[in-house]
Design an enzyme around this catalytic site. Sequence first.
Site, short mmCIF file in Angstrom:
data_model
loop_
_atom_site.label_atom_id
_atom_site.label_comp_id
_atom_site.label_asym_id
_atom_site.label_seq_id
_atom_site.Cartn_x
_atom_site.Cartn_y
_atom_site.Cartn_z
CE LYS A 23 -3.08 0.58 3.38
NZ LYS A 23 -3.06 2.03 4.15
NE ARG A 123 -5.50 7.94 10.63
CZ ARG A 123 -4.90 7.23 9.89
NH1 ARG A 123 -5.34 6.61 8.76
NH2 ARG A 123 -3.52 6.85 10.09
CB SER A 168 5.10 9.89 11.80
OG SER A 168 4.15 9.88 10.59
CG ASP A 316 0.43 -0.07 9.57
OD1 ASP A 316 -0.05 0.73 10.46
OD2 ASP A 316 0.91 0.28 8.49
CE LYS A 343 -0.77 3.56 12.83
NZ LYS A 343 0.06 3.59 11.43
NE ARG A 347 -5.37 -0.13 13.05
CZ ARG A 347 -4.70 -0.16 12.03
NH1 ARG A 347 -3.09 -0.17 12.01
NH2 ARG A 347 -5.12 0.33 10.82
NE ARG A 389 -3.15 -2.48 8.42
CZ ARG A 389 -2.39 -2.96 7.40
NH1 ARG A 389 -2.50 -4.08 6.89
NH2 ARG A 389 -1.78 -1.89 6.59
#
Length: 429
Positions: A23, A123, A168, A316, A343, A347, A389
């Site tokens: 991706k 975000r 990041s 991830d 995210k 998560r 995910r």
Amino acid sequence: MADVRLHYKKPILHGDITVPGDKSVSHRSIMFGSIAEGRTTVSGFLLGDDCLSTIDCFRKLGVEIELNDTNVVIDSQGMKNWKEPIDILYTGNSGTTTRLMLGLLAGSSIHAILNGDASIGKRPMKRVITPLRKMGAHITGRMDGQYTPLAIKGSPLHAIEYTMPVASAQVKSAILLATLQAEGTTVIHEKSVSRDHTERMLRQFGAEITVENGTVSYKGGQTLHATHVDVPGDISSAAFFLVAGAMAENSEITLHNVGFNPTRTGIIDVLAAMGADMRIIVADEEAAEPTATITVRTSDLAAITIDGELIPRLIDEIPIIALLATKAKGTTVIRDAAELKVKETDRITAVVNELKKLGADIEATDDGMIIHGGSELHGASLQTYGDHRIGMMGAIAALLIDDAVELDDIECIAVSYPTFFEDIQKIIK
């Protein structure tokens, strides 16, 4: 949206899979091909919703992009010939598209508005906008640019020296892309090295960039030249099947053409440290993006601690690593992963909540989670939170138990892996 019931009855998993394109590399192939003058060709492109959002944005900027299955042809006359978009640049669920577009447009002659879906609206964008404003960018938005929608008016930029407050790749990449049109040499200091696809692709398109001891130096004003990009398979997608092969009984799965960029192979380090039975054959390590064939078999797994500089290399993959840890003997600790909270969803909370429903002995911490291995998992109705995910984690869990697992949303999986359930069927015996 109706729930989807998965009831595989604990099958043996055996077979070969070629996971779809990476991706991160797919996004950047469209961006760099649109920057460079001439014809750029791409093979192995990911036909996920996020990457299609990137194509849509550049078409709105006047770039000619032809998509034929996983092959892409980009004809561009360079950034100076981009057109001001009539419509909002809609980035869908893609944080990469949103943040990197800010860097690209910051030094252009274009005025544009960027917006995404409800998840993107939550975000944090200030982490990107702060260094871009230091470079001279004019960006406004909701809560002073903390959240989308964002308006950007291209302006003259100058290089900066910047120390990254968090690891990041999206922030680093936005700064590097802004530097393309900035005066001077930008220097970025990373405390923990994040994925380096942008640095690699800058070189691939003919730019000179220096990376040494966590410091990236890049001189503005360089010209990029059209080329061919071969997108490797996405190791983040492969991770779900690597975990399935290690956890399922009497199983063996081989994954082909998996991207093996060392800034992304934290999942391999975790599997090896836990004692997974793996065989890895690496192809050309000098390629722009090296690849490997990976075979994993049913394994006896031991708990480990996952923290520090390893975290950016597997951020991830933590949802599926948490599922893996439920099978390991002992207690697995994941820490230094507060980034998970910003995210597609929080998560940490999502993983802990859903694995508990399956019977896992797991608890959340401020910056990660603690998983006590050895619990017997059972069926449950799971929430995906619209996060690909989390959805894939639930589907892999369904392969490991006798009972059914219900997922409230599987459409979100198309963001990164549109053929996910087709590939599951290939390995069920």
